[in-house]
Design a protein around this motif. Sequence first.
Motif, PDB file in Angstrom:
ATOM      1  N   GLN A  77      54.348 116.784  29.339  1.00 33.96           N
ATOM      2  CA  GLN A  77      52.905 116.926  29.939  1.00 33.96           C
ATOM      3  C   GLN A  77      52.695 118.345  30.102  1.00 33.96           C
ATOM      4  O   GLN A  77      53.222 119.139  30.922  1.00 33.96           O
ATOM      5  N   CYS A  79      49.506 121.779  30.275  1.00 39.73           N
ATOM      6  CA  CYS A  79      48.118 122.431  30.348  1.00 39.73           C
ATOM      7  C   CYS A  79      48.102 123.770  29.978  1.00 39.73           C
ATOM      8  O   CYS A  79      48.814 124.629  30.434  1.00 39.73           O
ATOM      9  N   ARG A 100      51.394 115.084  25.470  1.00 38.14           N
ATOM     10  CA  ARG A 100      50.184 115.314  25.848  1.00 38.14           C
ATOM     11  C   ARG A 100      49.741 116.829  26.247  1.00 38.14           C
ATOM     12  O   ARG A 100      50.643 117.257  27.080  1.00 38.14           O
ATOM     13  N   VAL A 102      46.762 119.173  27.758  1.00 36.61           N
ATOM     14  CA  VAL A 102      45.321 119.469  28.206  1.00 36.61           C
ATOM     15  C   VAL A 102      44.913 120.703  28.072  1.00 36.61           C
ATOM     16  O   VAL A 102      45.550 121.715  28.401  1.00 36.61           O
ATOM     17  N   ARG A 129      47.438 113.910  20.483  1.00 35.39           N
ATOM     18  CA  ARG A 129      48.001 114.429  21.667  1.00 35.39           C
ATOM     19  C   ARG A 129      47.142 115.365  22.666  1.00 35.39           C
ATOM     20  O   ARG A 129      47.421 115.589  23.828  1.00 35.39           O
ATOM     21  N   GLU A 131      43.992 117.113  24.664  1.00 42.31           N
ATOM     22  CA  GLU A 131      42.618 116.451  25.523  1.00 42.31           C
ATOM     23  C   GLU A 131      42.019 117.593  25.854  1.00 42.31           C
ATOM     24  O   GLU A 131      42.440 118.447  26.641  1.00 42.31           O
ATOM     25  N   VAL A 133      39.308 119.675  27.952  1.00 38.80           N
ATOM     26  CA  VAL A 133      38.459 119.657  29.164  1.00 38.80           C
ATOM     27  C   VAL A 133      37.636 120.933  29.049  1.00 38.80           C
ATOM     28  O   VAL A 133      38.154 122.015  29.392  1.00 38.80           O
TER      29      VAL A 133
END
Lengths: 275, 275
Positions: A77, A79, A100, A102, A129, A131, A133
């Motif tokens: 994960q 970011c 994933r 972000v 994969r 995302e 924001v």
Amino acid sequence: MELWFTETFGDLRAAWRVNEVLYHSRSKYQDVLVLDTVSFGRMLVLDGCVMTTEKDECAYHEMLVHPGLLAHPHPEQVCVVGGGDGGTVREILKHPTVKRVVLAEIDEDVITVSRRFLPRLASCLDDPRVEIVIGDGAAYLANHPHSFDAVFSDSTDPVGPGIVLFEDTYFLSAKSALRNEGLFVTQCKSLWVDVKTAQDIAARLRKHFGIVLPYVSTIPTYPTGSWSFLFASDKIDPRAQCAQDRQKLIAKTARYYTSAHQAGAFAVPAFWGVD
Amino acid sequence: MELWFTETFGDLRAAWRVNEVLYHSRSKYQDVLVLDTVSFGRMLVLDGCVMTTEKDECAYHEMLVHPGLLAHPHPEQVCVVGGGDGGTVREILKHPTVKRVVLAEIDEDVITVSRRFLPRLASCLDDPRVEIVIGDGAAYLANHPHSFDAVFSDSTDPVGPGIVLFEDTYFLSAKSALRNEGLFVTQCKSLWVDVKTAQDIAARLRKHFGIVLPYVSTIPTYPTGSWSFLFASDKIDPRAQCAQDRQKLIAKTARYYTSAHQAGAFAVPAFWGVD
């Protein structure tokens, strides 16, 4: 006609010969310009500062991501704060363990413009994969504790609105957003222009992380051509540990990063103050 | 009044804000200019190209000299071709094993002007171990076989008159001037501008030396801010061997070089073509 784009950075200037202005507009947050330069290909400029070019973006995005992410044993994960051009996300997705990513980018126009004019960077943003924001990355991290194996701060510089991304509150949010063995990396400054500010930022990070290391890359279109990054973690030392299977995979497509950079990038000028 | 000095390098330009023009004249060979810049201190400019500045000369001179010279077990006799500003000689003299440095500089005016305006670089030229030869360094090397433990080529770039210092005849002379375990180092180019020419020069060196390695430093006032060097020897690999007692001594006064650079400087961009 000779067309040149000039960036002034204090008492320095750099200029690039330009074939064509491809896009120029004002987003909700900043002036957004895309140029086609003769020697560095397409160039994204925000508020008059060069953000990235097709030719040397590898030296920024590969070096922001790989020395740190290769040191994590199994990142899943991740970011990215900022990074709307997509280059950082593209490099993260090259790690097959990642499930994933972000991307927390405040200015949607940067993403839209990059998708249109910088597809080699931005097209990875369509990966399932990823995302996206749209919003304040600092707030996002604060609201997502223990969520990420790695956080990359791919921001503007520590002046004006970008300054909050180099302060204690943000570093604390980034730390809280990390899972066990997590790591945080931020782009920093040119050590040649103001090593004191970079050292201050590192000292601030050391309040929250046990291991804080400066490292460098050569980025011709950034002021002085040399740029620093700060790596921070409680457990990981990227000079000493590296997932070699992933490293071999990364090296296959890398334009800048090599295995020699894993430790070599941490050789910073002696005027940083340690040997 | 705002005074800026601008260097144009193909489709790139760099400019520095200037306090004062300290010296400007034409020598027998070239245009010689000394500026006092706001952010890099005094700057020596030959034929419109920045040669060195007080602030970042360390990143050039320390990195030209130390990675190679520290790899030699006991250097005593050293030759510098070019290098009239004295910075390279100053770094060589920091090695206590060195008994004699020959500086072969074709343009006496560069030495005179540097003594006057760049004393932090040039004052070492008065050291009793230094022998100054005004003349063609290539011819000097050809006439002094088996004389040196190390030869440093501190020249202008491989364009115009400087081009002979990157060709076979010169490399052969440099090789012939070396004693056993000798090493040769030349400044090269920015890998970002023209990696092909740098690779061609390396290939030419490989015809004469068994070990040829590119390495890099960050030099803000050189085009793209990143510069390459080529190390050549038949026996020595500076990534693997280093006189640690001398290294500790060098580190005490170094502004740029650290022990991490001994191997780290050899991390060149992947686009050089090896990993």
